[in-house]
Motif scaffolding. Structure first.
Motif, mmCIF file in Angstrom:
data_model
loop_
_atom_site.group_PDB
_atom_site.id
_atom_site.type_symbol
_atom_site.label_atom_id
_atom_site.label_comp_id
_atom_site.label_asym_id
_atom_site.label_seq_id
_atom_site.Cartn_x
_atom_site.Cartn_y
_atom_site.Cartn_z
ATOM 1 N N GLY A 13 0.770 -1.227 0.000
ATOM 2 C CA GLY A 13 0.000 0.000 0.000
ATOM 3 C C GLY A 13 0.803 1.279 0.000
ATOM 4 N N ARG A 14 2.045 1.268 -0.498
ATOM 5 C CA ARG A 14 2.872 2.484 -0.517
ATOM 6 C C ARG A 14 2.788 3.213 -1.869
ATOM 7 N NH1 ARG A 14 6.105 1.677 4.127
ATOM 8 N NH2 ARG A 14 4.970 0.096 5.287
ATOM 9 N N ASN A 15 2.216 2.543 -2.854
ATOM 10 C CA ASN A 15 2.000 3.135 -4.183
ATOM 11 C C ASN A 15 3.304 3.598 -4.828
ATOM 12 O OD1 ASN A 15 0.145 3.740 -6.250
ATOM 13 N ND2 ASN A 15 0.067 5.888 -5.665
ATOM 14 N N PHE A 16 4.380 2.803 -4.706
ATOM 15 C CA PHE A 16 5.648 3.217 -5.291
ATOM 16 C C PHE A 16 5.779 2.841 -6.765
ATOM 17 C CE2 PHE A 16 6.585 -0.585 -2.589
ATOM 18 C CZ PHE A 16 6.727 -1.521 -3.608
ATOM 19 N N GLY A 17 4.850 2.019 -7.268
ATOM 20 C CA GLY A 17 4.823 1.733 -8.696
ATOM 21 C C GLY A 17 5.986 0.919 -9.207
ATOM 22 N N ASP A 18 6.087 0.861 -10.551
ATOM 23 C CA ASP A 18 7.114 0.044 -11.204
ATOM 24 C C ASP A 18 8.521 0.548 -10.923
ATOM 25 O OD1 ASP A 18 5.174 -1.572 -12.282
ATOM 26 O OD2 ASP A 18 5.084 -0.509 -14.196
ATOM 27 N N GLU A 19 8.716 1.864 -11.005
ATOM 28 C CA GLU A 19 10.053 2.412 -10.812
ATOM 29 C C GLU A 19 10.543 2.182 -9.390
ATOM 30 O OE1 GLU A 19 12.583 6.454 -11.849
ATOM 31 O OE2 GLU A 19 10.418 6.368 -12.202
ATOM 32 N N GLY A 20 9.650 2.312 -8.434
ATOM 33 C CA GLY A 20 10.042 2.042 -7.058
ATOM 34 C C GLY A 20 10.440 0.598 -6.864
ATOM 35 N N LEU A 21 9.764 -0.305 -7.547
ATOM 36 C CA LEU A 21 10.093 -1.723 -7.426
ATOM 37 C C LEU A 21 11.491 -2.011 -7.967
ATOM 38 C CD1 LEU A 21 9.135 -4.526 -6.580
ATOM 39 C CD2 LEU A 21 8.230 -4.842 -8.884
ATOM 40 N N PHE A 22 11.907 -1.294 -9.022
ATOM 41 C CA PHE A 22 13.249 -1.495 -9.561
ATOM 42 C C PHE A 22 14.311 -1.186 -8.514
ATOM 43 C CE2 PHE A 22 11.428 -2.020 -13.657
ATOM 44 C CZ PHE A 22 12.411 -2.595 -14.453
ATOM 45 N N PHE A 23 14.073 -0.174 -7.710
ATOM 46 C CA PHE A 23 15.028 0.174 -6.651
ATOM 47 C C PHE A 23 14.987 -0.850 -5.517
ATOM 48 C CE2 PHE A 23 14.838 4.310 -8.707
ATOM 49 C CZ PHE A 23 16.154 4.730 -8.617
ATOM 50 N N LEU A 24 13.779 -1.186 -5.064
ATOM 51 C CA LEU A 24 13.636 -2.053 -3.895
ATOM 52 C C LEU A 24 14.016 -3.501 -4.192
ATOM 53 C CD1 LEU A 24 10.263 -0.655 -2.520
ATOM 54 C CD2 LEU A 24 12.551 -0.221 -1.642
ATOM 55 N N ALA A 25 13.651 -3.982 -5.377
ATOM 56 C CA ALA A 25 13.912 -5.386 -5.709
ATOM 57 C C ALA A 25 15.396 -5.686 -5.778
ATOM 58 C CB ALA A 25 13.237 -5.745 -7.036
ATOM 59 N N GLU A 26 16.185 -4.690 -6.184
ATOM 60 C CA GLU A 26 17.625 -4.923 -6.316
ATOM 61 C C GLU A 26 18.256 -5.392 -5.014
ATOM 62 O OE1 GLU A 26 21.380 -5.010 -8.209
ATOM 63 O OE2 GLU A 26 19.305 -5.032 -8.926
ATOM 64 N N GLY A 41 6.982 -3.653 -14.384
ATOM 65 C CA GLY A 41 7.744 -3.592 -13.146
ATOM 66 C C GLY A 41 8.322 -4.920 -12.719
ATOM 67 N N LEU A 42 7.649 -6.012 -13.073
ATOM 68 C CA LEU A 42 8.104 -7.333 -12.628
ATOM 69 C C LEU A 42 9.441 -7.737 -13.252
ATOM 70 C CD1 LEU A 42 4.808 -9.414 -12.456
ATOM 71 C CD2 LEU A 42 5.981 -8.151 -10.674
ATOM 72 N N LYS A 43 9.862 -7.022 -14.284
ATOM 73 C CA LYS A 43 11.178 -7.294 -14.865
ATOM 74 C C LYS A 43 12.284 -7.009 -13.860
ATOM 75 C CE LYS A 43 9.517 -6.159 -19.499
ATOM 76 N NZ LYS A 43 9.602 -5.195 -20.627
ATOM 77 N N ALA A 44 11.957 -6.230 -12.848
ATOM 78 C CA ALA A 44 12.943 -5.919 -11.804
ATOM 79 C C ALA A 44 13.403 -7.169 -11.069
ATOM 80 C CB ALA A 44 12.348 -4.925 -10.810
#
Length: 546
Positions: free
Chosen positions: A114-127, A149-152
């Motif tokens: 529920g933080r609404n960080f979207g695809d770009e946020g996931l790229f940072f966090l998933a790393e 975003g799942l490509k992250a």
């Protein structure tokens, strides 16, 4: 660029961030890791059609993000630290690791839902997951993540060997996202629980998941609730069950399987030995679908322990097939058949089967929300009560939203007075009235097993509350939770209950719900005083909900 925001990158293996309250020494491997993250970010942006041709953008893409990433990441995980972990352990929540290992999440469960960080946020966090060897559960639910975003996760989930639970529920990833994720998970050997509830999956997404299941041997729990999976998707998943013998729990609630989907699934279950829980709530499988499903489960060589077929338009005819399965099953512990329409005839068939079954401990024939039970009346509940005479295996009985009335309550109470082993009894919205409450109260004087009693919305009023209060005065070491919400109880009923609590030093009740009644401040004060009195005299705490 002003001096307060300058980022200096020297040949010396130290990166200096000026004008910032946070400084950190970063050696070349970690700097390379930062560049790798920035490259992922650039790839993502280019895939979204953004232009990076301007010279200033080229410089900024390498200089500014490095400093900004350090600052933003530090702030972000400090926020996560304060939200997710106890104060006493905050000092060790984010620990430094060797630069080549990147950032460490030092707590086992991360909730970023529920933080609404979207695809770009996931790229940072998933790393960070690629370097982490601590976090076992991560939730990225409801964050606006799409298939892009799942490509992250590519390369990240293959290298992480500790992550066991991944929750992506509530993100519109669709079928394309499912395909991308499944291509990645084929080579993952650690994730045991995958949650993809409400993610806009259809038959193509289910097909991709099925293909993954044929090769993946680590996944134990798969949740696909509230999607758009139809007959074709059910068929694909059924085929996977014939080849996969490690999956334990599969959740398909709120999809569109129908009778054909249930029939296909039944064929897959026949050859599967690993399934322990099958959740099919709200799939409109009907009587024909449940016939095929029960046939498949009866032929299964596995040991199913939980079956949820609630809200599936099952009538007395379908209940006959359920009863036949109950007779044969020796492993089933939990049966949910709530919110159907089996009626008294279906209840009688289920009851006859339960007389022969010695494994089921929990049976749910009601419902917990205002959508109706099974249309069971006094006749049906009388048949169920007779089962409890000789059956000490059943410990939880849910009959909520069935119009059993005061006669049904009396039939049940007469048996429970001295028989059975029921610990949780739910009779909410059963129309038992004050007269039915009197029967239940009489049973409580002698019953030694009932611990949780739900009598919500039964029109008990003060008369019913007074009857129950008389029983509370009697020594009862079993009843710990009593729910009397929505019963039109006024101050007189509250006073009676408060006096009962005060007069019984051995009262075992620790939870009393009397919310949504007609109490004034006087009735509430009486119960509050009783609670305080019990604590002063016995040091026992009673939680009262108004």
């Amino acid at each position: 660029m002003g001096s307060t925001s300058t980022v200096s990158l020297y040949a010396h293996p130290q990166i200096s961030i000026k004008g910032c309250p946070y400084r950190q020494r970063l050696r070349p491997p970690l700097f390379n890791w930062l560049l790798r993250v920035e490259l992922l970010r650039r790839v993502y942006r280019e895939s979204q059609g953004e232009s990076l041709s301007a010279p200033l953008q080229r410089v900024a893409s390498f200089v500014v993000p490095a400093g900004v990433f350090v600052v933003v990441t530090f702030v972000l995980w400090k926020v996560v630290e304060k939200l997710l972990i106890p104060k006493q352990s905050q000092s060790s929540a984010i620990e430094s690791k060797s630069p080549s290992q990147g950032m460490k999440w030092s707590f086992p469960s991360i909730d970023m839902s529920g933080r609404n960080f979207g695809d770009e946020g996931l790229f940072f966090l998933a790393e960070s997951l690629g370097y982490n060897q601590t976090a076992e559960e991560v939730s990225f639910a409801a964050n606006g993540i799409t298939a892009a975003g799942l490509k992250a996760f590519d390369g990240v989930l293959q290298s992480n060997i500790t992550l066991k639970t991944l929750d992506l529920s509530g993100n519109p990833i669709g079928d394309e996202g499912a395909k991308c994720l499944c291509d990645i998970l084929v080579d993952n050997a650690s994730i045991q629980k995958l949650q993809l509830n409400s993610t806009d999956l259809g038959d193509e997404g289910a097909k991709a998941i099925a293909e993954m299941l044929k090769k993946n041997s680590s996944l134990r729990v798969l949740e696909l609730n509230n999607n758009m999976i139809d007959y074709s998707g059910f068929t694909s998943l059924a085929g996977a069950l014939l080849e996969n013998n490690t999956i334990r729990n599969i959740h398909l609630n709120g999809n569109y399987g129908g009778a054909l989907g249930a029939n296909a699934l039944a064929k897959g279950l026949e050859g599967n030995k690993s399934i322990r829980e099958l959740h099919l709530h709200g799939n409109s499988i009907g009587d024909e679908g449940v016939r095929a499903l029960m046939s498949g489960l009866s032929s299964q060589k596995g040991k199913l322990t939980l079956l949820d077929i609630g809200n599936n338009s099952i009538s007395a005819k379908g209940a006959f097939h359920v009863a036949e399965y109950i007779r044969k099953s020796k492993s089933l512990l939990w049966l949910n058949i709530y919110m159907n329409d089996i009626g008294d005839e279906g209840a009688e068939k289920i009851s006859d089967a339960l007389k022969e079954n010695r494994s089921i401990t929990t049976i749910d024939l009601g419902e917990e929300i205002l959508l109706g039970g099974n249309n069971i009346h006094a006749r049906g509940v009388s048949a169920i009560a007779q089962v409890l005479k000789d059956n000490s295996i059943i410990t939880t009985l849910e009959l909520g939203y069935n119009p059993i009335g005061p006669d049904g309550a009396k039939a049940l109470a007469e048996i429970l007075k001295f028989h059975g082993n029921i610990k949780t009894l739910k009779l909410g919205w059963c129309q038992i009235g004050a007269k039915g409450a009197e029967s239940i109260a009489d049973a409580l004087k002698y019953n030694t097993t009932i611990s949780v009693l739900d009598l919500r919305a039964n029109g008990l009023r003060d008369e019913g509350a007074v009857c129950l209060a008389r029983s509370l005065k009697v020594v009862n070491e079993a009843l710990t939770s009593l729910d009397l919400g929505f019963n039109e109880i006024r101050d007189d009923g509250a006073f009676a209950i408060s006096q009962a609590l005060k007069s019984n030093d051995d009262v075992a009740v620790t939870s009393l719900n009397i919310a949504s009644n007609f109490l004034t401040k006087f009735g509430q004060s009486a119960l509050t005083d009783a609670r305080d009195h019990v604590y002063e005299m016995t040091e026992k705490e009673i939680n009262i909900f108004f």
